[in-house]
Design an enzyme around this catalytic site. Structure first.
Site, PDB file in Angstrom:
ATOM      1  CE1 TYR A 133      -5.752  -1.651  -0.195  1.00 10.21           C
ATOM      2  CE2 TYR A 133      -4.305  -1.083  -2.013  1.00 10.21           C
ATOM      3  CZ  TYR A 133      -4.918  -2.029  -1.225  1.00 10.21           C
ATOM      4  OH  TYR A 133      -4.701  -3.364  -1.464  1.00 10.21           O
ATOM      5  CD  GLU A 185      -6.080  -8.157  -6.610  1.00  8.15           C
ATOM      6  OE1 GLU A 185      -5.007  -7.667  -7.021  1.00  8.15           O
ATOM      7  OE2 GLU A 185      -7.173  -7.571  -6.716  1.00  8.15           O
ATOM      8  CG  ASP A 194      -1.636  -4.283  -7.978  1.00  8.06           C
ATOM      9  OD1 ASP A 194      -0.987  -4.569  -6.955  1.00  8.06           O
ATOM     10  OD2 ASP A 194      -2.598  -3.500  -7.964  1.00  8.06           O
ATOM     11  CG  ASP A 229      -1.707  -4.029  -2.825  1.00  8.40           C
ATOM     12  OD1 ASP A 229      -1.263  -3.947  -3.981  1.00  8.40           O
ATOM     13  OD2 ASP A 229      -2.917  -3.955  -2.544  1.00  8.40           O
TER      14      ASP A 229
END
Length: 510
Positions: A225, A481, A76, A73
């Site tokens: 999440y 990120e 990572d 996603d």
């Protein structure tokens, strides 16, 4: 009603002449599309990223499933099903609205390929009607390592939802993704499209029958999440299932559950966690273009969705009486009223702020095209009228900011322009391909101040702070990120703007 247009024909010279390509956006789209390739897991086919290789080949093997595909996603190596499904839903929507634009700049096939990489995973992750695998990898363990995905050796456990431990929002988002994708593939591979639609219907039934947040069933997800509710995903999935199946029961669901879940009159920001603004715009297309045999009650409900969508959109226009104050401090002079008007970047949250600006801009472009296609002249905002082009101009201002027209004079789309982030928070990009490092000593690549040795081309980073500045550091995770859902949203936005025309021929009659 009007359906999504059959975009998959090859554009001819007359179309190209009618819709002149904007070169800078065509270039940006080509770059943005590549981040999906950067994020792919599994056995890579026709690999286009020189520093990437096969990874996570054994994912799902412990439960006798092939979960090797899908996408990581962000920076990572966990495959989180909730944001991954949202990525697929938005990418499908972008293709359905603007696939003809993508085709004009030779990116449509790439979009199809990236979408199918996710939907192949979702199909395999749904082995029975009431079971869905929603995560591969342990986030806490993953975050104790800094290594290339190709070098992973640790265990990658899988997490499922089921009738005993439901997860309404992730099941419904997966249903939305598969329903939307079934429309994309309908005229390309009818059997695959049918498979997707079957899974979507089963997942929606599962989500609606066993109503419980996955954040309650699986508390561990709250740290990554977390979900604050599932009503928006149920409406989102039902709306997509209606468009994919033309089954009126799904439209009735959207109508009858609006009072409970839609929060009419109170707009919210569109994101991976909150789909309401997307629902309101998507349902508005039914209100714009009509549907046969709907009841008065359903018609009133559809109008409520549209009114809330327009309240949201009015807030985006910088000169609107109800313009949001949630934007950066760049200002311009309003010569008519002799005051300053905020005209910077829509900025909602310090964590991944660009998600909100690109999501809002994508909805603005889509809605402006709905207005033009339906010959709707104006958007009414508390006593003032705005034309569709003004929604489009807002979206252009946001995209141009992202591509370098900002205080920092840098592009936040990695690989675009002469200046863009060099220390993207991304494991694979930060570690040399030939580095001899393992899980723990790889953190030296996180902390170095040198530019990444590999370019995460197409990554849309989190973005600037509220004062329009950007701190170049991998450890500045909130700004540096990238995510795949950012990419899906910016691909949709750029695709809507990649031609100079402010109207696309998005619909054909059934």
């Amino acid at each position: 009603m009007f359906s999504f247009r059959k975009y998959f024909h090859r554009s001819n010279s007359s179309e190209a002449k009618a819709h002149q390509v904007v070169d800078k956006y065509a270039n940006a789209l080509s770059i943005a599309m590549q981040f999906f390739d950067v994020q792919k897991s599994g056995k890579l086919v026709n690999n286009k990223i020189a520093w990437r290789g096969d990874s996570a080949m054994e994912d799902g093997s412990e439960v006798n499933l092939d979960l090797s595909k899908g996408m990581y996603d962000a920076g990572d190596h966990v495959k989180f099903g909730f944001p991954m499904a949202f990525t697929a839903t938005v990418l499908s929507w972008a293709i359905l609205e603007y696939g003809d634009h993508m085709n004009m700049v030779n990116e449509l096939d790439n979009a199809h390929e990236s979408l199918k990489w996710i939907t192949d995973f979702l199909i395999n992750a749904h082995p029975s009607e009431d079971v869905l695998y929603i995560q591969v990898g342990d986030p806490k363990l993953d975050h104790t390592c800094w290594e290339r995905p190709e070098a992973m050796t640790g265990k990658r456990p899988v997490t499922q939802i089921n009738a005993s431990y439901p997860g309404t929002e992730v099941a419904a988002e997966s249903a939305a993704a598969m329903a939307a994708a079934s429309l994309v593939f309908k005229s390309i591979d009818s059997a695959y499209s049918g498979t997707l639609l079957t899974h979507a219907k089963q997942l929606f039934k599962f989500a609606d029958t066993y109503r419980r947040s996955y954040s309650i069933s699986i508390p561990e997800v709250q740290n990554f999440y977390n979900s604050t509710g599932f009503g928006d995903e149920l409406l989102w999935a039902a709306a997509w299932l209606y468009h994919a199946s033309v089954d009126k029961s799904y439209l009735r669901y959207v109508s009858t559950n609006g009072n409970k879940f839609a929060n009419w009159g109170y707009p919210s920001w569109f994101s991976w966690e909150n789909k309401l603004a997307g629902v309101q715009v998507l349902v508005s297309r039914v209100n714009f273009f009509g549907s046969k045999d709907i009841s008065t009650e359903e018609s009133l409900s559809l109008q409520s969705y549209r009114q809330t969508a327009e309240t949201f959109l009015c807030g985006l226009l910088p000169e609107s009486p109800v313009a949001t104050s949630q934007r950066t401090a760049e200002r311009k002079v309003d010569a008519i009223n002799c005051n300053f008007v905020a005209d910077g970047l829509v900025w909602v949250n310090q964590w991944n702020p660009l998600q909100y600006s690109v999501a809002s801009s994508f909805l603005a472009v889509v809605y402006s095209d709905y207005m033009l296609s339906s010959q709707t002249s104006n958007l009414y905002c508390s006593g003032k009228l705005y034309e569709p082009i003004e929604l489009r101009n807002f979206a252009v201002s946001q995209l141009d900011y992202i591509l370098g027209d900002n205080k920092m004079e840098m592009s936040y789309l990695v690989g675009y322009g002469s200046r863009y982030p060099q220390q993207v928070h991304h494991r694979g990009a930060s570690i040399p391909v030939d580095a001899d490092s393992n899980c723990t000593d790889g953190f030296k690549w996180l902390h170095t101040r040198h530019p990444n040795p590999n370019v995460a081309v197409g990554a849309l980073v989190g973005g600037p702070s509220f004062n329009d500045t950007y701190t170049e550091s991998r450890n500045n995770t909130s700004e540096s990120e990238p995510t795949t859902y950012n990419s899906a949203l910016v691909v949709g936005l750029i695709s809507g703007l990649v031609t100079s025309s402010s109207q696309v021929e998005s619909f054909v009659k059934n």
